[in-house]
Design an enzyme around this catalytic site. Structure first.
Site, short mmCIF file in Angstrom:
data_model
loop_
_atom_site.label_atom_id
_atom_site.label_comp_id
_atom_site.label_asym_id
_atom_site.label_seq_id
_atom_site.Cartn_x
_atom_site.Cartn_y
_atom_site.Cartn_z
N HIS A 125 0.80 -1.24 0.00
CA HIS A 125 0.00 0.00 0.00
C HIS A 125 0.82 1.27 0.00
O HIS A 125 0.25 2.36 0.11
CB HIS A 125 -0.90 0.06 1.24
CG HIS A 125 -1.95 -1.00 1.29
ND1 HIS A 125 -3.23 -0.80 0.85
CD2 HIS A 125 -1.90 -2.28 1.74
CE1 HIS A 125 -3.94 -1.91 1.04
NE2 HIS A 125 -3.15 -2.83 1.57
N LYS B 92 -8.18 13.80 5.34
CA LYS B 92 -7.38 12.57 5.27
C LYS B 92 -6.35 12.67 6.38
O LYS B 92 -6.24 13.71 7.03
CB LYS B 92 -6.70 12.42 3.91
CG LYS B 92 -5.91 13.65 3.46
CD LYS B 92 -5.27 13.46 2.09
CE LYS B 92 -6.22 13.66 0.93
NZ LYS B 92 -6.41 12.47 0.12
N ARG B 93 -5.58 11.61 6.63
CA ARG B 93 -4.51 11.72 7.60
C ARG B 93 -3.56 12.86 7.23
O ARG B 93 -3.38 13.17 6.05
CB ARG B 93 -3.72 10.41 7.66
CG ARG B 93 -4.43 9.31 8.40
CD ARG B 93 -4.63 9.64 9.85
NE ARG B 93 -3.40 9.60 10.59
CZ ARG B 93 -3.10 8.68 11.52
NH1 ARG B 93 -3.98 7.74 11.84
NH2 ARG B 93 -1.95 8.73 12.15
N LYS C 247 -14.64 8.39 -2.95
CA LYS C 247 -15.85 8.67 -2.16
C LYS C 247 -16.43 10.03 -2.52
O LYS C 247 -17.64 10.19 -2.70
CB LYS C 247 -15.53 8.62 -0.66
CG LYS C 247 -15.19 7.21 -0.18
CD LYS C 247 -14.51 7.20 1.19
CE LYS C 247 -13.77 5.87 1.36
NZ LYS C 247 -12.83 5.87 2.49
N LYS D 114 0.93 14.40 1.65
CA LYS D 114 -0.44 14.68 1.23
C LYS D 114 -0.67 16.18 1.04
O LYS D 114 -1.71 16.60 0.53
CB LYS D 114 -1.42 14.09 2.24
CG LYS D 114 -1.40 12.56 2.29
CD LYS D 114 -2.35 12.00 3.35
CE LYS D 114 -2.17 10.51 3.60
NZ LYS D 114 -2.84 9.67 2.58
N THR E 100 -8.46 6.61 -1.54
CA THR E 100 -9.82 6.09 -1.69
C THR E 100 -10.83 7.19 -1.35
O THR E 100 -11.96 7.15 -1.82
CB THR E 100 -10.06 4.87 -0.77
OG1 THR E 100 -9.53 5.16 0.51
CG2 THR E 100 -9.40 3.63 -1.34
C1 F55 Z 1 -0.74 1.96 8.83
C2 F55 Z 1 0.21 1.46 9.67
C3 F55 Z 1 1.49 1.29 9.21
CL1 F55 Z 1 2.67 0.68 10.29
C4 F55 Z 1 1.85 1.62 7.92
C5 F55 Z 1 0.89 2.11 7.08
C6 F55 Z 1 -0.41 2.27 7.53
C7 F55 Z 1 -1.46 2.79 6.67
O1 F55 Z 1 -2.51 3.10 7.20
N1 F55 Z 1 -1.25 2.94 5.38
C8 F55 Z 1 -2.19 3.39 4.53
O2 F55 Z 1 -3.29 3.77 4.92
N2 F55 Z 1 -1.91 3.37 3.24
C9 F55 Z 1 -2.91 3.79 2.29
O3 F55 Z 1 -3.59 2.64 1.81
C10 F55 Z 1 -4.70 3.01 1.03
C11 F55 Z 1 -5.44 1.77 0.67
O4 F55 Z 1 -4.73 1.03 -0.27
C12 F55 Z 1 -4.25 3.79 -0.19
O5 F55 Z 1 -5.39 4.22 -0.88
C13 F55 Z 1 -3.41 5.00 0.21
O6 F55 Z 1 -2.88 5.62 -0.92
C14 F55 Z 1 -2.29 4.54 1.12
O7 F55 Z 1 -1.60 5.67 1.61
#
Ligand code: F55
Length: 827
Positions: free
Chosen positions: A373, A564-565, A676, A570, A672
């Site tokens: 991801h 978003k986060r 939405k 971002k 995502t």
């Molecule tokens: C959470 C914990 C750790 Cl240790 C590392 C990453 C994450 C995390 O939440 N990653 C994350 O949300 N990645 C996102 O995944 C989405 C679903 O595939 C993507 O749409 C997005 O681009 C990506 O940043």
């Protein structure tokens, strides 16, 4: 007869089983649960009690359908899919479950009779925040779609006692509060208090030779924690099919109860119990930057070990040989977080089932599939070797053996590239050694997929390029999707209704049907109806903002939303620089603003991420300055909504005009939220990144505003030596903005407060190319504003965005996973 007497209620329940209950008994069921499950007087139950009782009444219906679904899977001997994820973000369940079960109207009627509205009662639900953001939410959209497609699937995760922290904004800064979501009692789940698996950590490995002369490995010592199953049900959309999301909670093993008799150390024994149960206590709040803590590694193994025991138990029931395992099971790894499942399956097969290594490995590599991801280097998970050895000594040995054999093969395949071995090794060698979890996941899986076409190409061409050369057939793309049941039907019921009136209900399970809206895009009448629905949604959000933030906004203003986060890539910072630019234009010329705008921000920052938190503070400071400046009036408002979460997203998506998707090109794997917003008729302003690129292909470039550098231009610029200062020197508007921030314009009490933000741009290389993209962003924002002035044109664009989002349904994604990766079909 008084319908609230125990006799009357019990009589009603006896007449029919819940699944076949006539609708008007939902009320009776609620009252029954108020009395018998919750132990409250059911003459005048309060709102929270009614919510819990309604949830229990629905759980009754869900569990019946779940049992029936399980029997069907068993009877068909279907191949099962196990979706392992350290995170799930399901959002509130009530409305989703009512919609899926087709009980929305009945619930409304029952609640009306009890003196409540569904809105009030739904407002009582506290969502389980068992994820950080996109990755966790994706897992939940996928469960919804797996249920819709009747896939023989199971979600497996951890039931954290504390989910993602609750965010407050105090004096403009993020403050974290514990999310004690279990306090309200659990009404959706079944706690299987008698259903536990032991999970073992630490200890040491004893090697010995058995009677047949085989080398054996046994873990000795160490400590055992129990994993208790907690089941939550995920219904398919009106298809009587229900999946299980099984979350493990840590329970102390019972030995402690006896040990204190022996040692007399009662308090010490209790302390051990508490330490054990810490494993599932809290979700790590870091996204895209894992924290290499021992407790986190224990959480990962805790999920994996308990889940593998469940999988093996179910497999054994069928009494088929181990070599059939991959034909009957596929285990999907959501990121590398559960990748220790690979050595765990090897351990089960080799150490416990006594299979030869080659056979075990053959089974393993045909069982696992891995989704990546992120390409951010700091997000790639690695574990210090010593820590790994301490917590999971046998697994480290197995990883070394996997690596030895893998490197042996690589050496044979690429004899002339000696440096290659070090680069692809599962172990990073240096002053300190690290286990590279992504390398483990790739080597141990038959499928490695990215989450958008763009991201999957980046994986193949850059971060995992050498693995792509070794295993080209493993790499594939599965573009992310979102569930239309939650992200349109539920969160935007009025728009959903307008759509259904014109094209029927099929879009709910076949989102491509939305194409049928396209002919209406030119209809003045439909445009008007469309924009009225949108305006009402915007009014509702304005009321919410007024109630929460005390800020009055114009529902007719352009709602420009960035939720978003918080992460530097971002680029919430780029957005706020543009906000200040507009502010300056209005200050110079009060008539300059061509269209009144409301900027809405929301999102959490990892508690230890200084810069992200500082940017939140800057946004709030800028907001305060602008919102209180009488020269600005209604032309510009800036709102920061605290505690962005699924519940809040459901309010925001339907009310957004412009969706901000402005990551540095090459850094957002998919996104995502972008989907939405667009599904709800927002228009995107975004970069050539992640799924934005595919959205452009689907909606057409007149309906989406892209800008900025392309990923290869970002790379080229970096290679050539990017100098952010030139943008500062040549762009006077940009210079003015940066000077205001560093000069204390937004922090008069502490003029230096935001200096370091500007420093990061001008003097520390502007890693995320904010300045390089500033001007093209500002231009594109002008295009968006101009487009908004033409309301019929905007209506058309908005409708076409919705109409062309069919591809981005998670049903499509799950269908592709099922067919191309998992090899499973609907039951
Ligand atoms: C959470 C914990 C750790 Cl240790 C590392 C990453 C994450 C995390 O939440 N990653 C994350 O949300 N990645 C996102 O995944 C989405 C679903 O595939 C993507 O749409 C997005 O681009 C990506 O940043």
């Amino acid at each position: 007869m008084d319908s609230t007497t125990p006799e009357a209620l019990a009589g009603m329940r006896e007449t029919a089983s819940p699944a076949t209950l006539p609708a008007d008994t939902l009320k009776a069921d609620i009252l029954w649960h108020v009395l018998y499950s919750l132990g409250r007087d059911n003459e005048r139950p309060d709102r929270q009690t009614v919510f819990r009782a309604l949830a229990l009444a629905l759980r009754d219906r869900l569990v019946e359908k779940w049992i029936a679904s399980q029997r069907a899977i068993y009877a068909k001997s279907s191949k099962r899919v196990y979706y392992l994820s350290l995170e799930f973000l399901p959002g509130p369940f009530l409305r989703q479950n009512l919609i899926a079960l087709g009980l929305e109207k009945e619930a409304r009627d029952a609640l009306t009779e009890l003196g409540f509205t569904l809105d009030d009662v739904a407002g009582e639900e506290w969502e389980p925040g068992l994820g950080n953001g996109g990755l966790g939410r994706l897992a939940s959209c996928y469960l919804d779609s797996m249920a819709a497609l009747r896939l023989p699937a199971y979600g497996y995760g951890i039931r954290y006692a504390f989910g993602i922290f609750h965010q407050l904004i105090r004096d403009g800064q993020q403050v974290e509060r514990a999310d004690n979501w279990l306090r309200g009692g659990q009404h959706w789940e079944f706690e299987r208090t008698h259903y536990m698996h032991p999970v073992r950590f630490y200890g040491s490995v004893r090697e010995w030779v058995d009677e047949q002369g085989r080398l054996r490995h046994t873990l000795e010592g160490g400590s055992t924690v129990m994993a208790m199953a907690c089941d939550m049900f995920i219904p398919g959309y009106r298809n009587d099919y229900v999946l299980n999301m099984r979350l493990w909670a840590a329970k102390s093993s019972r030995e402690f109860e006896f040990s204190f008799f022996n040692t007399g150390d009662y308090i010490g024994a209790v302390e051990k119990k508490i330490r054990d149960e810490n494993i599932s206590m809290v979700l790590y709040p870091n996204d895209e930057a894992p924290e290499g803590k021992e407790l986190r590694l224990k959480q990962q193994f805790f999920l994996v070990s308990a889940t593998m025991q469940d999988i093996v138990r179910r497999f054994r029931k069928k009494g088929v040989a181990w070599d059939q395992f991959p034909r009957k099971n596929v285990i999907h790894l959501n990121e590398t977080h559960p990748a220790v499942a690979i050595p765990e399956l090897m351990r089960l097969l080799v150490d416990e089932e006594l299979l030869p290594w080659e056979e075990a490995w053959y089974i393993c590599v045909r069982t696992f599939a891995y989704t990546n991801h992120t390409v951010l280097p700091e997000a790639l998970e690695v574990w210090p070797e010593e820590l790994f050895r301490k917590v999971l000594p046998r697994h480290l040995q197995i990883i070394y053996e996997i690596n030895r054999r893998f490197l042996h093969d690589v050496r044979r395949q690429f004899p002339h590239d000696p440096g290659l071995l070090a680069r692809v090794s599962l172990i990073h060698e240096g002053e300190q050694r690290f286990v590279r979890m992504s390398h483990l996941a790739i080597v141990g899986s038959f499928s490695v997929n990215g989450v958008s076409a763009h991201h999957s190409n980046i994986i193949k061409e850059s971060i995992f390029n050498e693995f792509y050369k070794i295993f080209p057939e493993r790499f594939n793309n599965k573009t992310n999707g979102i569930t239309p049941r939650r992200w349109l039907r539920q969160c935007n019921p009025t728009l959903a209704w307008l759509i259904t009136e014109h094209i029927g209900t099929e879009w709910l399970t076949d989102l491509e049907q939305l194409k049928k809206l396209e002919p209406y895009a030119e209809s003045a009448g439909f445009q008007k109806a469309w924009m009225e629905v949108r305006l009402r949604n915007k009014q509702k959000l304005a009321e919410y903002i007024h109630a929460k933030n005390g800020i009055t906004i114009l529902p007719e203003s352009l709602y420009d939303v960035h939720v978003k986060r918080f992460h530097e890539y971002k680029r919430q910072l780029l957005n706020i620089l543009h906000v200040i630019t507009l502010y300056n234009r209005i200050r110079r010329d009060p008539d300059a603003g061509i269209v009144p705008r409301t900027f809405i921000f929301g999102g959490k920052a990892a508690p230890g991420y200084y810069m992200a938190k500082h940017i939140i503070q800057l946004i709030n400071a800028v907001g305060y300055t602008i919102n209180t400046d009488p020269r600005v009036g209604d032309m510009l408002k800036v709102v920061f909504l605290q505690n962005y979460c699924v519940t809040l997203a459901e309010r925001i998506m339907p009310a957004t005009d412009l969706s901000e998707q402005i990551s540095t090109a090459g850094m957002e794997a998919s996104g995502t939220g972008n989907m939405k917003f667009a599904l709800n008729g927002a228009i995107t302003i975004g970069t050539h990144d992640g799924a934005n690129i595919e959205m452009l292909e689907h909606v057409g470039d007149e309906n989406l505003f892209l800008f900025g550098l392309l990923s290869h231009e970002v790379e080229d610029l970096r290679r050539q030596g990017y100098n952010p200062r030139t943008f500062y020197e040549t762009d006077s508007e940009l210079r003015e903005v940066l000077d205001m921030i560093s000069g204390g314009y937004f922090s008069p009490g502490d003029p230096h407060m935001f200096r370091d933000i500007v420093e990061s741009l001008l003097n520390h290389g502007d890693r995320y190319m904010v300045l390089a993209d500033f001007r093209s962003y500002a231009y594109r924002q002008q295009d968006a504003a101009r487009a908004y002035l033409d309301q019929p044109g905007w209506a058309r664009r908005s409708m076409l965005n919705t109409a062309r989002m069919g591809f981005f349904s998670s049903d499509r994604s799950m269908g592709e996973y099922a067919r191309d990766i998992w090899g499973v079909e609907g039951v």
